[in-house]
Design a protein around this motif. Structure first.
Motif, PDB file in Angstrom:
ATOM      1  N   GLY A  16       1.077  -1.099  -0.640  1.00  0.00           N
ATOM      2  CA  GLY A  16      -0.198   0.030   0.248  1.00  0.00           C
ATOM      3  C   GLY A  16       0.882   0.923  -0.042  1.00  0.00           C
ATOM      4  O   GLY A  16       0.051   2.508  -0.520  1.00  0.00           O
ATOM      5  N   ALA A  17       2.481   0.957   0.467  1.00  0.00           N
ATOM      6  CA  ALA A  17       2.659   2.079   0.790  1.00  0.00           C
ATOM      7  C   ALA A  17       3.387   2.872  -0.616  1.00  0.00           C
ATOM      8  O   ALA A  17       4.291   3.258  -0.794  1.00  0.00           O
ATOM      9  CB  ALA A  17       3.380   2.502   1.477  1.00  0.00           C
ATOM     10  N   GLY A  18       3.953   1.783  -1.571  1.00  0.00           N
ATOM     11  CA  GLY A  18       4.770   1.363  -3.243  1.00  0.00           C
ATOM     12  C   GLY A  18       5.750   0.767  -3.101  1.00  0.00           C
ATOM     13  O   GLY A  18       6.345   0.384  -3.272  1.00  0.00           O
ATOM     14  N   ARG A  19       5.864   0.241  -1.777  1.00  0.00           N
ATOM     15  CA  ARG A  19       6.833  -0.387  -1.627  1.00  0.00           C
ATOM     16  C   ARG A  19       7.176  -1.728  -1.994  1.00  0.00           C
ATOM     17  O   ARG A  19       5.894  -2.724  -2.538  1.00  0.00           O
ATOM     18  CB  ARG A  19       7.563  -0.934  -0.209  1.00  0.00           C
ATOM     19  N   GLU A  20       8.406  -2.263  -3.104  1.00  0.00           N
ATOM     20  CA  GLU A  20       8.604  -3.687  -3.613  1.00  0.00           C
ATOM     21  C   GLU A  20       8.710  -4.442  -2.431  1.00  0.00           C
ATOM     22  O   GLU A  20       8.942  -5.009  -2.184  1.00  0.00           O
ATOM     23  CB  GLU A  20       9.713  -3.856  -4.500  1.00  0.00           C
ATOM     24  N   ILE A  21       7.390  -5.533  -2.691  1.00  0.00           N
ATOM     25  CA  ILE A  21       7.254  -6.844  -1.692  1.00  0.00           C
ATOM     26  C   ILE A  21       7.442  -8.172  -2.302  1.00  0.00           C
ATOM     27  O   ILE A  21       7.864  -8.910  -2.102  1.00  0.00           O
ATOM     28  CB  ILE A  21       5.792  -6.789  -0.650  1.00  0.00           C
ATOM     29  N   GLY A  22       8.631  -7.835  -3.830  1.00  0.00           N
ATOM     30  CA  GLY A  22       7.948  -9.213  -4.324  1.00  0.00           C
ATOM     31  C   GLY A  22       7.856  -9.276  -6.031  1.00  0.00           C
ATOM     32  O   GLY A  22       7.933  -8.166  -6.256  1.00  0.00           O
ATOM     33  N   GLU A  23       9.016  -9.964  -6.472  1.00  0.00           N
ATOM     34  CA  GLU A  23       8.957  -9.861  -7.923  1.00  0.00           C
ATOM     35  C   GLU A  23       8.930 -10.636  -8.829  1.00  0.00           C
ATOM     36  O   GLU A  23       9.439 -11.948  -7.482  1.00  0.00           O
ATOM     37  CB  GLU A  23      10.755  -8.873  -8.437  1.00  0.00           C
ATOM     38  N   GLU A  24       8.350 -11.148  -9.498  1.00  0.00           N
ATOM     39  CA  GLU A  24       8.775 -12.391 -10.745  1.00  0.00           C
ATOM     40  C   GLU A  24       8.739 -11.973 -12.120  1.00  0.00           C
ATOM     41  O   GLU A  24       8.868 -10.850 -12.429  1.00  0.00           O
ATOM     42  CB  GLU A  24       7.628 -12.474 -10.781  1.00  0.00           C
ATOM     43  N   HIS A  25       9.577 -13.228 -12.321  1.00  0.00           N
ATOM     44  CA  HIS A  25      10.387 -12.742 -13.600  1.00  0.00           C
ATOM     45  C   HIS A  25       9.492 -14.484 -15.019  1.00  0.00           C
ATOM     46  O   HIS A  25      10.169 -14.444 -15.233  1.00  0.00           O
ATOM     47  CB  HIS A  25      11.432 -13.002 -13.855  1.00  0.00           C
ATOM     48  N   PRO A  26       7.858 -13.419 -15.534  1.00  0.00           N
ATOM     49  CA  PRO A  26       7.493 -14.549 -15.867  1.00  0.00           C
ATOM     50  C   PRO A  26       8.090 -14.661 -17.556  1.00  0.00           C
ATOM     51  O   PRO A  26       8.350 -13.321 -17.817  1.00  0.00           O
ATOM     52  CB  PRO A  26       6.178 -14.017 -16.126  1.00  0.00           C
ATOM     53  N   PHE A  27       7.543 -15.646 -17.892  1.00  0.00           N
ATOM     54  CA  PHE A  27       8.075 -15.859 -19.481  1.00  0.00           C
ATOM     55  C   PHE A  27       9.702 -15.295 -20.075  1.00  0.00           C
ATOM     56  O   PHE A  27       9.866 -14.689 -21.064  1.00  0.00           O
ATOM     57  CB  PHE A  27       7.066 -14.832 -20.647  1.00  0.00           C
ATOM     58  N   GLN A  28      10.725 -15.771 -18.538  1.00  0.00           N
ATOM     59  CA  GLN A  28      12.017 -14.853 -19.057  1.00  0.00           C
ATOM     60  C   GLN A  28      12.591 -15.650 -20.453  1.00  0.00           C
ATOM     61  O   GLN A  28      12.426 -16.615 -21.075  1.00  0.00           O
ATOM     62  CB  GLN A  28      12.613 -15.070 -18.347  1.00  0.00           C
ATOM     63  N   GLY A  29      12.765 -14.326 -20.964  1.00  0.00           N
ATOM     64  CA  GLY A  29      13.106 -14.618 -22.583  1.00  0.00           C
ATOM     65  C   GLY A  29      12.593 -15.311 -23.421  1.00  0.00           C
ATOM     66  O   GLY A  29      12.703 -15.188 -24.600  1.00  0.00           O
ATOM     67  N   ASP A  30      11.826 -15.034 -23.380  1.00  0.00           N
ATOM     68  CA  ASP A  30      10.384 -15.368 -24.373  1.00  0.00           C
ATOM     69  C   ASP A  30       9.325 -14.065 -24.618  1.00  0.00           C
ATOM     70  O   ASP A  30       9.294 -13.449 -24.116  1.00  0.00           O
ATOM     71  CB  ASP A  30       9.378 -16.584 -23.925  1.00  0.00           C
ATOM     72  N   ARG A  31       9.320 -13.730 -25.704  1.00  0.00           N
ATOM     73  CA  ARG A  31       8.509 -12.594 -26.463  1.00  0.00           C
ATOM     74  C   ARG A  31       7.001 -12.716 -26.319  1.00  0.00           C
ATOM     75  O   ARG A  31       6.843 -14.031 -26.361  1.00  0.00           O
ATOM     76  CB  ARG A  31       8.649 -12.299 -27.873  1.00  0.00           C
ATOM     77  N   LEU A  32       6.336 -11.294 -25.437  1.00  0.00           N
ATOM     78  CA  LEU A  32       4.934 -12.146 -25.420  1.00  0.00           C
ATOM     79  C   LEU A  32       4.106 -12.817 -26.447  1.00  0.00           C
ATOM     80  O   LEU A  32       4.260 -12.274 -27.454  1.00  0.00           O
ATOM     81  CB  LEU A  32       4.752 -11.191 -24.582  1.00  0.00           C
ATOM     82  N   CYS A  33       3.335 -14.506 -26.448  1.00  0.00           N
ATOM     83  CA  CYS A  33       3.048 -15.012 -26.945  1.00  0.00           C
ATOM     84  C   CYS A  33       3.254 -15.254 -28.296  1.00  0.00           C
ATOM     85  O   CYS A  33       2.658 -15.526 -29.449  1.00  0.00           O
ATOM     86  CB  CYS A  33       1.163 -13.783 -27.954  1.00  0.00           C
ATOM     87  N   GLY A  34       4.658 -15.386 -28.075  1.00  0.00           N
ATOM     88  CA  GLY A  34       5.546 -15.994 -29.314  1.00  0.00           C
ATOM     89  C   GLY A  34       5.186 -17.821 -29.207  1.00  0.00           C
ATOM     90  O   GLY A  34       4.778 -17.861 -27.609  1.00  0.00           O
ATOM     91  N   PRO A  35       5.373 -18.351 -29.874  1.00  0.00           N
ATOM     92  CA  PRO A  35       4.927 -19.810 -30.044  1.00  0.00           C
ATOM     93  C   PRO A  35       5.674 -20.408 -28.630  1.00  0.00           C
ATOM     94  O   PRO A  35       7.236 -19.949 -29.032  1.00  0.00           O
ATOM     95  CB  PRO A  35       5.649 -20.674 -31.084  1.00  0.00           C
ATOM     96  N   ILE A  36       5.930 -21.438 -28.377  1.00  0.00           N
ATOM     97  CA  ILE A  36       6.753 -22.444 -27.192  1.00  0.00           C
ATOM     98  C   ILE A  36       7.704 -23.531 -28.323  1.00  0.00           C
ATOM     99  O   ILE A  36       7.267 -23.958 -29.223  1.00  0.00           O
ATOM    100  CB  ILE A  36       5.870 -23.113 -26.834  1.00  0.00           C
TER     101      ILE A  36
END
Lengths: 173, 398
Positions: free
Chosen positions: B378-398
């Motif tokens: 709520g105070a804008g502090r970072e409390i977590g992070e995720e690196h989803p789909f790392q290295g893949d362009r969004l909606c590219g084929p697998i």
């Protein structure tokens, strides 16, 4: 029936190792892999015996195995259950380099569903739609699960130099 | 070689490889096939047997532990790789430490397999009495961990106060007074580096003496009770989850072709997070318009967020929506994409009585490269992070 048995035995000899390896790749466990293969082959035999031999028995057996694995995936305590009995020595797929071994460790560490998607895509060469049908998931789920799995592998391997698949975007939800 | 090619090569290799134990496989198959014919008859008998066994096996296990805690001694010893700390029994000392090879991976010590550079680590202890008596007395604490472990070594045994099973076995060689097997599962705090929630592990507390074996046995028993779990043997707190059958509409948004509904709903017996797109469900092919993924409570717990993507090909411009679940204390989620200004969206669904909240991005251009998803309080502090789909362009084929 004797002729059928001989024929089935030949089929068994030809497919057993492949099925076990497929089961192993899906589960990460030698014992689970062999269990899946044996179960698939028993089902196959009954079908054979009832005169309903599939046109492509090897493909059918693989499908039975994956379906069986899918039901295993649903069980929450797979690991806890499998700890309750003896298991054969840890297996690794044939790998001739440290890099391949590292990759295997990373694949093995994936959650079951992610590993299943990669194995079906990269080993069985199934399309995303086929994988979706086999695993009972929407295509979009297969797609994002696959992406997630590859991302996790890259993260584990720590290899930013690996080329991301950069082909044309596919249009599926 | 790229990752795709490496995977194909690795997974494809097994096709021609023999399977260990293939020799007796057909016999095992025949036995299994015969068993199938007997299953129906056997089921009733099995149920009765299970009820009897439950009475015989479980009731004794529920009794309080009979292990006497170790008397506090002059020193403690820690064996981090095997996840235990021991207050040495009074009058005993560490004669030597047993070394093995372990590999540090993501802060965890994992058995030397193939990842990383293996390093020597203490994996066991040899304890002897300071006085030298009983003569020849020695207690070793070693570990057995591989997939061949036979858990029948605990059957008929007892439980420590914390529930860990143990059992005394007779000595296996002359001079050995006995061996305690202690269940000491490995719960990696970084689950991914372990490949599963638990790894099998047994601690063996083995005693030997030339005389007064009973005294050594008594000390062994105290040790079994005094082993304290540390590092990887402590069970991590389970992340919150929800019943499998739960079905909740978390929120809706968008309009027309891009209208969406975020839900938690079951599919195939599992509970999951779904994004439904009503326009496509109505106008598309059967089965289109719903993206469902099984819940990953541990990921949400560890990362703060857990992100999915949807490629809206049916919409003009065909962008991408990023959506997912976050820990309940996450007030907003920031998406950081290559070459684009960070975009922050508020979370929603806090009033649904679930352990998580949801988020959905505004439209993102497809083929974007996502750097990270950041969970903000709520105070804008970072409390977590995720690196989803790392290295893949969004909606590219697998």
């Amino acid at each position: 029936m004797a002729v059928d048995d001989a024929e089935f035995r030949e089929f068994f000899a030809g497919e057993y190792a492949r099925l076990c390896w497929l089961g192993f790749l899906l589960t990460g466990s030698g014992a689970e892999g062999e269990e899946l293969a044996q179960e698939a082959l028993v089902r196959m035999w009954w079908r054979w015996r009832l005169g309903r031999r599939p046109a492509d028995p090897a493909r059918y057996a693989r499908r039975v195995l994956v379906n069986r694995q899918r039901s295993v995936l649903r069980r929450a305590a797979v690991e806890a259950r499998s700890l309750g009995r003896a298991r054969p020595a840890e297996l690794v797929p044939p790998a001739d380099s440290e890099r391949a071994m590292v990759l295997w460790e990373a694949v093995k560490a994936l959650p079951p569903r992610q590993r299943a998607v990669l194995v079906l895509r990269y080993k069985e060469d199934l399309t995303e739609a086929e994988v979706a049908r086999l695993l009972g998931l929407p295509v979009g789920t297969v797609k994002s699960t696959g992406h997630r799995a590859l991302a996790r592998l890259r993260q584990r391997l720590g290899s930013p130099d690996l080329d991301p698949a950069a082909s044309a975007p596919e249009e599926r939800p | 070689m790229n990752l795709d090619a490496e995977l194909r090569e690795l997974l494809g290799r097994v096709d021609e490889a023999p399977w260990p134990g293939e020799a007796g496989a057909y016999d095992r198959f025949l036995r299994r096939r015969r068993r199938r014919g007997r299953v129906a008859v056997a089921t009733t008998a099995c149920l009765a047997l299970v009820a009897v066994l439950a009475g015989v096996v479980l009731v004794p296990r529920l009794r309080p532990s009979r292990v006497v805690p170790a008397v506090p001694g002059p020193g403690k010893v820690r064996v981090e790789s095997q996840g235990y700390e021991l207050q040495l029994p009074a009058g005993w000392k560490v004669e030597r430490e047993l070394m093995g090879t372990y590999t540090p991976v993501a802060g965890e010590m994992v058995p030397a397999t193939s990842i990383g550079v293996p390093r020597p680590a203490v994996v066991g202890l040899v304890l002897v009495p300071r006085s030298g008596r009983p003569k020849g007395a020695r207690i070793t604490i070693t570990t057995d961990r591989n997939e061949r472990l036979d858990y029948s070594v605990f059957q008929g045994g007892s439980r420590r106060a914390d529930g860990r099973e143990y059992r005394l076995h007779p000595g296996a060689s002359p001079g050995e007074v006995g061996r305690y097997a202690v269940m000491w599962l490995d719960f990696c705090s970084q689950r991914r580096s372990c490949g599963g929630p638990v790894w099998p592990r047994i601690l063996w507390v083995t005693g030997s003496a030339q005389a007064d074996g009973d005294r050594v046995l008594a000390v062994m028993k105290r040790i079994v009770g005094a082993l304290r779990p540390i590092t990887n043997s402590r069970r991590p707190p389970a992340p919150p989850t929800v019943p499998r059958s739960i079905e909740v509409l978390l929120g809706t948004g968008g309009s027309g072709r891009t209208a969406w509904e975020a839900r938690i709903e079951p599919l195939g017996g599992s509970s999951g997070f779904s994004m439904r797109f009503p326009w496509l469900q109505e106008h598309g092919k059967k089965g289109q318009g719903m993206h469902w993924e099984s819940l990953e409570p541990l990921d949400i717990q560890q990362q703060g967020t857990w992100t999915l993507m949807d490629c809206l090909f049916w919409s003009p411009g065909s962008g991408v929506l990023l959506s997912g679940l976050a820990r309940k204390e996450v007030a907003a989620v920031r998406f950081e994409l290559e070459g684009q200004a960070p975009a922050t969206v508020p979370t929603f669904g806090r009033d649904k009585g679930l352990p998580w909240v949801a988020y959905v991005s505004s439209m993102v251009p497809k083929s974007s490269l996502i750097h990270r998803v950041v969970a903000l309080d709520g105070a804008g502090r970072e409390i977590g992070e995720e690196h989803p789909f790392q290295g893949d362009r969004l909606c590219g084929p697998i």
